[in-house]
Design an enzyme around this catalytic site. Structure first.
Site, short mmCIF file in Angstrom:
data_model
loop_
_atom_site.label_atom_id
_atom_site.label_comp_id
_atom_site.label_asym_id
_atom_site.label_seq_id
_atom_site.Cartn_x
_atom_site.Cartn_y
_atom_site.Cartn_z
N LYS A 98 11.93 6.32 -17.10
CA LYS A 98 12.79 5.85 -18.20
C LYS A 98 11.98 5.28 -19.36
O LYS A 98 10.96 4.64 -19.14
CB LYS A 98 13.72 4.74 -17.68
CG LYS A 98 14.73 5.22 -16.65
CD LYS A 98 15.60 4.08 -16.17
CE LYS A 98 16.58 4.54 -15.09
NZ LYS A 98 17.29 3.42 -14.45
N HIS A 121 25.44 -4.75 -12.49
CA HIS A 121 24.27 -5.53 -12.07
C HIS A 121 24.68 -6.99 -11.78
O HIS A 121 24.28 -7.56 -10.77
CB HIS A 121 23.21 -5.61 -13.19
CG HIS A 121 22.48 -4.33 -13.46
ND1 HIS A 121 22.33 -3.82 -14.73
CD2 HIS A 121 21.81 -3.48 -12.64
CE1 HIS A 121 21.60 -2.72 -14.69
NE2 HIS A 121 21.28 -2.48 -13.42
#
Ligand code: PNS
Length: 172
Positions: A42, A18
């Site tokens: 999630k 990321h």
């Protein structure tokens, strides 16, 4: 005109992959909004405030980058709200492509916002938040794949003797 992009994700937690994408996006746009959003597929490990804090630590040296969480919101509405003309995401390979393409097309269908894919750095091809959490949970070393602060927080959450497994049996 200020060129503004949104880098969306669950960031649960932020990984080295990321951070590489955020840094590269910051080099392409005047402003980057790192948007923590809900992925219905999630369940969260870290609180939103923890996720914000870990990302802020990683991008503290980048003046054009800010981190925000957006609850109960479509990504396209976040883009409109913050005045972003592009969504930037990293692509690790074919599996990411298959996962990301429908979202990119849907987002363009909804408001016309474009998605730019940056090829993920091969050094982080194998790095995802879920895999890092799984490896750390069972004692594997995730140093360098996440910040030391995230690694230590994951170690804190290792299963303790007496903790119950999915099938009801205690660990340890
Ligand atoms: O890091 P992730 O979990 O792959 O990121 C996915 C995320 C959070 C960007 C995606 O689930 C999302 O955009 N959620 C916000 C709700 C939304 O706009 N859903 C429609 C997507 S086409």
């Amino acid at each position: 005109m200020t060129r503004r992009a949104v880098c969306p994700g669950s960031y649960d937690p932020v990984t080295a992959g990321h951070v590489d994408v955020l840094r590269r996006a910051a080099g392409l746009f005047d402003e980057v909004i790192v948007a923590i959003l809900h992925n219905p597929a999630k369940t969260g490990t870290f609180t939103i405030d923890e996720r914000i804090g870990y990302i802020e630590d990683e991008v503290a040296d980048l003046p054009g980058v800010r981190v925000e969480a957006f609850a109960n919101r479509l990504l396209v509405d976040v883009c409109t709200e913050v005045g972003a003309t592009a969504i930037v995401k990293g692509l690790r390979g074919g599996t990411d492509f298959a996962y990301e393409m429908p979202m990119a097309l849907m987002n363009r269908h909804l408001t016309g916002v474009e998605t730019l894919f940056l090829p993920g750095d091969p050094r982080f091809e194998h790095v995802s938040s879920s895999l890092v959490k799984e490896v750390a949970r069972f004692g594997g070393d995730v140093t360098g794949l996440v910040s030391d602060a995230v690694r230590d927080a994951l170690i804190e959450r290792l299963p303790r003797p007496g903790e119950v497994l999915g099938d009801g049996r205690p660990v340890g």
